[in-house]
Design a protein around this motif. Structure first.
Motif, short mmCIF file in Angstrom:
data_model
loop_
_atom_site.label_atom_id
_atom_site.label_comp_id
_atom_site.label_asym_id
_atom_site.label_seq_id
_atom_site.Cartn_x
_atom_site.Cartn_y
_atom_site.Cartn_z
N ILE A 1 0.87 -1.19 0.00
CA ILE A 1 0.00 0.00 0.00
C ILE A 1 0.90 1.23 0.00
O ILE A 1 1.81 1.34 0.82
CB ILE A 1 -0.89 0.02 1.25
CG1 ILE A 1 -1.75 -1.25 1.33
CG2 ILE A 1 -1.77 1.27 1.29
CD1 ILE A 1 -2.32 -1.51 2.71
N GLU A 2 0.64 2.17 -0.91
CA GLU A 2 1.39 3.43 -0.92
C GLU A 2 0.59 4.48 -0.18
O GLU A 2 -0.64 4.55 -0.31
CB GLU A 2 1.66 3.87 -2.35
CG GLU A 2 2.63 5.04 -2.44
CD GLU A 2 3.09 5.35 -3.86
OE1 GLU A 2 3.89 6.29 -4.03
OE2 GLU A 2 2.63 4.65 -4.79
N VAL B 1 1.77 -5.89 2.52
CA VAL B 1 0.53 -6.67 2.63
C VAL B 1 0.90 -8.14 2.77
O VAL B 1 1.75 -8.64 2.03
CB VAL B 1 -0.35 -6.44 1.37
CG1 VAL B 1 -1.55 -7.37 1.38
CG2 VAL B 1 -0.80 -4.99 1.30
N PRO B 2 0.29 -8.87 3.72
CA PRO B 2 0.61 -10.29 3.89
C PRO B 2 0.32 -11.08 2.61
O PRO B 2 -0.68 -10.82 1.92
CB PRO B 2 -0.31 -10.73 5.02
CG PRO B 2 -0.70 -9.48 5.73
CD PRO B 2 -0.71 -8.40 4.70
N PHE C 1 -11.16 -4.64 4.14
CA PHE C 1 -10.03 -3.76 4.46
C PHE C 1 -10.54 -2.43 5.03
O PHE C 1 -10.06 -1.94 6.05
CB PHE C 1 -9.18 -3.53 3.22
CG PHE C 1 -8.02 -2.60 3.43
CD1 PHE C 1 -6.80 -3.07 3.89
CD2 PHE C 1 -8.14 -1.23 3.18
CE1 PHE C 1 -5.73 -2.20 4.11
CE2 PHE C 1 -7.08 -0.37 3.40
CZ PHE C 1 -5.87 -0.85 3.85
N HIS C 2 -11.54 -1.84 4.36
CA HIS C 2 -12.05 -0.55 4.80
C HIS C 2 -12.76 -0.64 6.16
O HIS C 2 -12.61 0.25 7.01
CB HIS C 2 -12.99 0.05 3.75
CG HIS C 2 -12.26 0.63 2.58
ND1 HIS C 2 -12.00 -0.10 1.44
CD2 HIS C 2 -11.74 1.86 2.38
CE1 HIS C 2 -11.33 0.66 0.59
NE2 HIS C 2 -11.15 1.85 1.12
N ALA D 1 -1.75 -1.41 8.12
CA ALA D 1 -1.13 -2.74 8.24
C ALA D 1 -2.08 -3.74 8.90
O ALA D 1 -2.21 -4.89 8.43
CB ALA D 1 0.17 -2.64 9.03
N GLN D 2 -2.74 -3.33 9.96
CA GLN D 2 -3.67 -4.21 10.66
C GLN D 2 -4.86 -4.56 9.76
O GLN D 2 -5.33 -5.70 9.73
CB GLN D 2 -4.16 -3.53 11.94
CG GLN D 2 -3.08 -3.25 12.95
CD GLN D 2 -2.92 -4.38 13.95
OE1 GLN D 2 -3.08 -5.55 13.61
NE2 GLN D 2 -2.62 -4.03 15.19
#
Length: 285
Positions: free
Chosen positions: A217-218, A230-231, A245-246, A263-264
């Motif tokens: 992610i930028e 990202v995992p 994600f959101h 990240a979480q």
């Protein structure tokens, strides 16, 4: 308990798992299927609720018979509904989704909220009472503008789910605290990601991020730029991963820094890709 208001699209999702999407004039037999309420804001609300918060979706639901499926699913997920047009008996948007078993990629057919637009007079009074965070997906733009304006006046953080550019976003952006967009989000005259960052930054949005699926992610946050990893997860189904994600981001941003929240949220979204459909991942939590 944290309260979140999620403004936007409510659909009925018919989701099929298949070896591949059908070609012209081809009939295929699905390996599995599931039915759930859908839409970016709706799935984000479900995720937010699953993480231990109180979630409410503000969208058009109405009284068509198919809404019982939506109401039942959201009740099961403990997501409250604030209906922008409770008297309408128009059928809600239905999304038909085919997930390719080998890759987890999805093909989607939907009309979104084109035929179910609500006016600002439909907004329930005191809708922002006790609300701690607002997410807008852009599918109810007239309503979203008023909500964003009111939220700003109350110092309630506003997040946009920028899945793709939608006309009217330019009116909402001045009130946005967090713009979390996909790589498909291109405002007018923007052709590169740097132009997208510059466009959003011109609205003085403090925190901006662009996701790239499984790639980093930028972000641009308080004039600082960087990447969040990202995992890497074997994907069974990527449908709704951005929505998850959101919803997770809305949960973590009230507790963590911007980069830590990204990240979480990425961890939660990656985990959701290990399961078919938009609900089964929650059973593993």
């Amino acid at each position: 308990m944290t309260n979140g208001l999620f403004v936007g699209l409510v659909t009925l999702d018919l989701i099929y798992l298949a070896e591949s999407a059908p070609k012209n004039n081809q009939k295929i037999v699905a390996i599995d299927y599931t039915v759930a309420a859908g839409g970016p804001a709706t799935n984000a609300a479900v995720t937010f609720s699953h993480l231990g918060n109180q979630a409410q979706i503000l969208g058009v639901v109405g009284s068509h018979p198919m809404t019982q499926l939506i109401r039942g699913d959201l009740a099961n997920c403990q997501v409250a509904i604030a209906d922008l047009d409770p008297s309408t008996n128009t059928a809600l948007p239905v999304s038909s989704i085919i997930v390719t078993q080998s890759t987890g990629e999805r093909a989607v057919v939907s009309i979104n909220a084109v035929k179910t637009q609500a006016s600002h007079t439909s907004i329930p009074p005191d809708i922002l009472q006790n609300v701690d965070i607002v997410l807008i997906d852009g599918h109810q733009m007239v309503v979203s503008y008023d909500i964003a304006l009111m939220a700003k006046a109350k110092n309630i953080p506003v997040i946009i789910d920028g899945g793709s550019w939608k006309t009217g976003f330019e009116q909402v952006l001045p009130f946005v605290d967090y713009a979390v967009c996909s790589a498909n989000f291109y405002p007018p005259f923007c052709r590169t990601e740097q132009e997208v960052f510059a466009y959003l930054n011109a609205f003085k949005i403090p925190h901006i991020a662009i996701t790239h699926g499984e790639k980093p992610i930028e972000y641009l946050s308080d004039s600082k730029t960087g990447f969040v990893d990202v995992p890497q997860t074997p994907a069974i189904d990527t449908l709704g991963a951005g929505d998850v994600f959101h919803g997770a981001f809305c949960h973590f941003i009230l507790q963590e820094s911007f980069t830590d929240a990204l990240a979480q949220a990425a961890n939660i979204a990656a985990d959701s890709c290990r399961f078919f459909g938009t609900r089964r991942w929650m059973d593993s939590q």
